[in-house]
Design a protein around this motif. Structure first.
Motif, PDB file in Angstrom:
ATOM      1  N   ARG A   1       0.887  -1.248   0.013  1.00  0.00           N
ATOM      2  CA  ARG A   1       0.004  -0.154   0.057  1.00  0.00           C
ATOM      3  C   ARG A   1       0.863   1.270   0.073  1.00  0.00           C
ATOM      4  O   ARG A   1       0.516   2.237  -0.645  1.00  0.00           O
ATOM      5  N   THR A   2       2.046   1.317   0.586  1.00  0.00           N
ATOM      6  CA  THR A   2       2.734   2.462   0.597  1.00  0.00           C
ATOM      7  C   THR A   2       3.393   2.600  -0.972  1.00  0.00           C
ATOM      8  O   THR A   2       3.302   3.858  -0.972  1.00  0.00           O
ATOM      9  N   LEU A   3       3.944   1.507  -1.452  1.00  0.00           N
ATOM     10  CA  LEU A   3       4.386   1.754  -2.921  1.00  0.00           C
ATOM     11  C   LEU A   3       3.388   2.558  -3.735  1.00  0.00           C
ATOM     12  O   LEU A   3       3.571   2.695  -4.708  1.00  0.00           O
ATOM     13  N   THR A   4       2.084   2.084  -3.595  1.00  0.00           N
ATOM     14  CA  THR A   4       0.829   2.490  -4.547  1.00  0.00           C
ATOM     15  C   THR A   4      -0.269   3.462  -4.184  1.00  0.00           C
ATOM     16  O   THR A   4      -0.963   3.824  -4.690  1.00  0.00           O
ATOM     17  N   SER A   5       0.341   4.119  -2.951  1.00  0.00           N
ATOM     18  CA  SER A   5      -0.684   5.212  -2.304  1.00  0.00           C
ATOM     19  C   SER A   5       0.039   6.449  -1.972  1.00  0.00           C
ATOM     20  O   SER A   5      -0.069   7.093  -1.093  1.00  0.00           O
ATOM     21  N   ARG A   6       0.718   7.099  -3.096  1.00  0.00           N
ATOM     22  CA  ARG A   6       1.727   8.375  -2.983  1.00  0.00           C
ATOM     23  C   ARG A   6       0.798   9.319  -2.906  1.00  0.00           C
ATOM     24  O   ARG A   6       0.770  10.265  -2.013  1.00  0.00           O
ATOM     25  N   ASP A   7      -0.426   9.099  -3.398  1.00  0.00           N
ATOM     26  CA  ASP A   7      -1.379  10.451  -3.612  1.00  0.00           C
ATOM     27  C   ASP A   7      -2.038  10.572  -2.109  1.00  0.00           C
ATOM     28  O   ASP A   7      -2.051  11.576  -1.573  1.00  0.00           O
ATOM     29  N   ASP A   8      -2.407   9.393  -1.667  1.00  0.00           N
ATOM     30  CA  ASP A   8      -2.859   9.375  -0.388  1.00  0.00           C
ATOM     31  C   ASP A   8      -2.028   9.930   0.759  1.00  0.00           C
ATOM     32  O   ASP A   8      -2.430  10.723   1.644  1.00  0.00           O
ATOM     33  N   ILE A   9      -0.803   9.555   0.806  1.00  0.00           N
ATOM     34  CA  ILE A   9       0.115   9.959   1.727  1.00  0.00           C
ATOM     35  C   ILE A   9       0.457  11.328   1.631  1.00  0.00           C
ATOM     36  O   ILE A   9       0.364  12.048   2.696  1.00  0.00           O
ATOM     37  N   ASN A  10       0.475  11.867   0.189  1.00  0.00           N
ATOM     38  CA  ASN A  10       0.839  13.429   0.068  1.00  0.00           C
ATOM     39  C   ASN A  10      -0.279  14.074   0.733  1.00  0.00           C
ATOM     40  O   ASN A  10      -0.371  15.154   1.676  1.00  0.00           O
ATOM     41  N   THR A  11      -1.441  13.533   0.353  1.00  0.00           N
ATOM     42  CA  THR A  11      -2.791  14.519   0.883  1.00  0.00           C
ATOM     43  C   THR A  11      -2.813  14.571   2.487  1.00  0.00           C
ATOM     44  O   THR A  11      -3.164  15.333   3.032  1.00  0.00           O
ATOM     45  N   LYS A  12      -2.649  13.380   2.992  1.00  0.00           N
ATOM     46  CA  LYS A  12      -2.779  13.169   4.468  1.00  0.00           C
ATOM     47  C   LYS A  12      -1.493  14.031   4.988  1.00  0.00           C
ATOM     48  O   LYS A  12      -1.710  14.770   6.334  1.00  0.00           O
ATOM     49  N   MET A  13      -0.277  14.068   4.555  1.00  0.00           N
ATOM     50  CA  MET A  13       0.870  14.801   5.119  1.00  0.00           C
ATOM     51  C   MET A  13       0.381  16.445   5.124  1.00  0.00           C
ATOM     52  O   MET A  13       0.875  17.389   5.694  1.00  0.00           O
ATOM     53  N   ARG A  14       0.026  16.889   3.716  1.00  0.00           N
ATOM     54  CA  ARG A  14      -0.244  18.239   3.499  1.00  0.00           C
ATOM     55  C   ARG A  14      -1.280  18.716   4.781  1.00  0.00           C
ATOM     56  O   ARG A  14      -1.117  19.651   4.826  1.00  0.00           O
ATOM     57  N   ALA A  15      -2.166  17.958   4.798  1.00  0.00           N
ATOM     58  CA  ALA A  15      -3.198  18.438   5.561  1.00  0.00           C
ATOM     59  C   ALA A  15      -3.001  18.631   7.228  1.00  0.00           C
ATOM     60  O   ALA A  15      -3.156  19.470   7.947  1.00  0.00           O
ATOM     61  N   THR A  16      -2.023  17.725   7.480  1.00  0.00           N
ATOM     62  CA  THR A  16      -1.357  17.711   8.673  1.00  0.00           C
ATOM     63  C   THR A  16      -0.372  18.664   9.039  1.00  0.00           C
ATOM     64  O   THR A  16      -0.641  19.594   9.833  1.00  0.00           O
ATOM     65  N   LEU A  17       0.464  18.886   8.105  1.00  0.00           N
ATOM     66  CA  LEU A  17       1.462  19.644   8.314  1.00  0.00           C
ATOM     67  C   LEU A  17       0.799  21.500   8.044  1.00  0.00           C
ATOM     68  O   LEU A  17       1.285  22.398   8.657  1.00  0.00           O
ATOM     69  N   ASP A  18      -0.287  21.395   7.223  1.00  0.00           N
ATOM     70  CA  ASP A  18      -0.729  22.794   7.079  1.00  0.00           C
ATOM     71  C   ASP A  18      -1.387  23.346   8.179  1.00  0.00           C
ATOM     72  O   ASP A  18      -1.616  24.503   8.584  1.00  0.00           O
ATOM     73  N   GLU A  19      -2.234  22.416   8.840  1.00  0.00           N
ATOM     74  CA  GLU A  19      -2.652  22.817  10.244  1.00  0.00           C
ATOM     75  C   GLU A  19      -1.626  22.908  11.333  1.00  0.00           C
ATOM     76  O   GLU A  19      -2.173  23.817  12.172  1.00  0.00           O
ATOM     77  N   ALA A  20      -0.861  22.138  11.172  1.00  0.00           N
ATOM     78  CA  ALA A  20       0.257  22.422  12.297  1.00  0.00           C
ATOM     79  C   ALA A  20       1.131  23.692  12.324  1.00  0.00           C
ATOM     80  O   ALA A  20       1.500  24.594  13.149  1.00  0.00           O
ATOM     81  N   THR A  21       1.260  24.126  10.777  1.00  0.00           N
ATOM     82  CA  THR A  21       2.172  25.421  10.765  1.00  0.00           C
ATOM     83  C   THR A  21       1.267  26.514  10.464  1.00  0.00           C
ATOM     84  O   THR A  21       1.762  27.648  10.236  1.00  0.00           O
ATOM     85  N   ASP A  22      -0.100  26.385  10.523  1.00  0.00           N
ATOM     86  CA  ASP A  22      -0.825  27.634  10.783  1.00  0.00           C
ATOM     87  C   ASP A  22      -0.561  28.661  11.632  1.00  0.00           C
ATOM     88  O   ASP A  22      -0.428  29.846  11.251  1.00  0.00           O
ATOM     89  N   PRO A  23      -0.174  28.256  12.830  1.00  0.00           N
ATOM     90  CA  PRO A  23       0.118  29.221  13.993  1.00  0.00           C
ATOM     91  C   PRO A  23       1.450  29.841  13.656  1.00  0.00           C
ATOM     92  O   PRO A  23       1.801  30.991  14.289  1.00  0.00           O
ATOM     93  N   TRP A  24       2.273  29.209  12.953  1.00  0.00           N
ATOM     94  CA  TRP A  24       3.664  30.087  12.451  1.00  0.00           C
ATOM     95  C   TRP A  24       3.385  31.069  11.142  1.00  0.00           C
ATOM     96  O   TRP A  24       4.531  31.397  10.859  1.00  0.00           O
ATOM     97  N   GLY A  25       2.311  31.225  10.722  1.00  0.00           N
ATOM     98  CA  GLY A  25       2.083  31.851   9.617  1.00  0.00           C
ATOM     99  C   GLY A  25       2.663  31.208   8.310  1.00  0.00           C
ATOM    100  O   GLY A  25       3.091  32.156   7.403  1.00  0.00           O
ATOM    101  N   ILE A  26       2.840  30.130   8.192  1.00  0.00           N
ATOM    102  CA  ILE A  26       3.118  29.376   7.050  1.00  0.00           C
ATOM    103  C   ILE A  26       2.148  28.380   6.595  1.00  0.00           C
ATOM    104  O   ILE A  26       1.084  27.660   7.175  1.00  0.00           O
ATOM    105  N   LYS A  27       1.655  28.543   5.094  1.00  0.00           N
ATOM    106  CA  LYS A  27       0.797  27.754   4.605  1.00  0.00           C
ATOM    107  C   LYS A  27       1.390  26.488   3.699  1.00  0.00           C
ATOM    108  O   LYS A  27       2.243  26.856   2.874  1.00  0.00           O
ATOM    109  N   ILE A  28       1.273  25.576   3.890  1.00  0.00           N
ATOM    110  CA  ILE A  28       1.706  24.306   3.122  1.00  0.00           C
ATOM    111  C   ILE A  28       0.882  24.053   1.923  1.00  0.00           C
ATOM    112  O   ILE A  28      -0.185  23.551   1.929  1.00  0.00           O
ATOM    113  N   ASN A  29       1.450  24.263   0.684  1.00  0.00           N
ATOM    114  CA  ASN A  29       0.686  24.261  -0.582  1.00  0.00           C
ATOM    115  C   ASN A  29       0.535  22.537  -1.309  1.00  0.00           C
ATOM    116  O   ASN A  29      -0.392  22.135  -1.464  1.00  0.00           O
ATOM    117  N   ARG A  30       1.754  22.004  -0.938  1.00  0.00           N
ATOM    118  CA  ARG A  30       1.977  20.860  -1.530  1.00  0.00           C
ATOM    119  C   ARG A  30       3.110  20.071  -0.991  1.00  0.00           C
ATOM    120  O   ARG A  30       3.885  20.371  -0.532  1.00  0.00           O
TER     121      ARG A  30
END
Length: 314
Positions: free
Chosen positions: A136-165
């Protein structure tokens, strides 16, 4: 000499004054370039954020705390060791596309923002991969990218940073896993090749059988059509013969034929029947009478005429 010293002193003072004035102007007047923002402090306290354009500050009292680049930036982090759900250790490197949306929060929100983002990316990646197996790791790059972007964007919002991709740049399993995957892929390709070859042979056999069947059907249809045409031709011939016979009988009936003529016709028919091929012939009584009649007619015709003899003698 004193005059020369005075001129030199005046020139030096003028130069110093110009340098002081230039430095004072530079410390008072500042120009913020495009896609940048300056964070201003006054006596160590946040005052304001300068946007693009011309700005003035009070020397010594006001200070530029941070010059922030507002363009989208790229951070390429080195590979991180992660463990999958089925206990396979692999290395994954990530690429982060981010943009600073609030210069104040970026300046005061976190110490060393890039290091914070790198560590946050590594821990988030380990958490996500730990819930997935190797396949699943080798075939789910898009899912991993989406989950990481959502988590990082939420965590970096108090720092004034927006994670685009967030992109997984490389996924590198162990060498033994790569060799096993290559063997599996080779076996799968060989299996597909055999299946395709078998399907091709099957389709070829089916097409050949269908061709033979269609040829047999067409041949049968052609034979049936020929037989029908032949039967129609025979029927037309019989019909024509019967019609001719009927016409002949009608003509004979209209001409008032006598019994002697009928017997002659019977004799002609008997002559055709006795064409030399039969070894035994049974002559009906009617034909025998007709034959006697015909013999009498022939004798009458062949008997010499008396008048003709006298004339000949004369």
């Amino acid at each position: 000499m004193p005059t020369i010293f005075k001129l030199i002193t005046i020139v030096i003072l003028v130069i110093v004054a110009l340098l002081v004035l230039t430095g004072l102007v530079q410390s008072i007047v500042r120009i913020v370039p495009q896609a940048h923002a300056y964070v201003i402090q006054r006596l160590g306290t946040y005052l304001e954020t300068w946007d693009v354009g011309l700005h003035f500050k009070i020397p010594v009292i006001d200070k530029i705390a941070n010059k922030v680049d507002l363009k989208e930036q790229v951070a390429d982090f080195p590979p991180q060791a992660v463990i999958t759900k089925d206990n396979v250790t692999m290395h994954i490197d990530t690429v982060i596309y981010f943009q600073i949306t609030d210069p104040k929060l970026f300046t005061y929100g976190v110490e060393n923002p890039m290091s914070a983002i790198e560590n946050l990316t590594a821990t988030t990646l380990r958490n996500i991969i730990g819930e997935m197996d190797l396949d699943r790791t080798l075939t789910s790059r898009d899912d991993i990218n989406t989950k990481m972007r959502a988590t990082l964007d939420e965590a970096t919002d108090p720092w004034g940073i927006k994670i685009n991709r967030v992109e997984l740049k490389n996924i590198m399993p162990p060498q033994s896993i790569q060799e096993a995957m290559e063997k599996q892929m080779k076996a799968e390709r060989e299996r597909r090749e055999k299946i395709l070859r078998a399907e091709g042979e099957k389709e070829s056999t089916i097409l050949v059988a269908q061709g033979r069947q269609e040829a047999a059907i067409l041949e049968a249809q052609a034979s049936r059509k020929a037989m029908v045409e032949e039967a129609l031709g025979k029927a037309e011939a019989i019909k024509a013969v019967q019609k001719a016979t009927a016409e002949g009988l009608r003509y004979l009936a209209e001409s008032g034929i006598t019994d002697e003529v009928l017997r002659l016709k019977a004799l002609e028919a008997f002559e055709k029947a006795a064409d030399g091929k039969a070894t035994k012939i049974i002559i009906p009584s009617e034909i025998q009478g007709a034959a006697a009649l015909a013999q009498g007619i022939v004798s009458a015709v062949s008997k010499p005429d008396p008048e003709g003899s006298d004339s000949a003698k004369a």
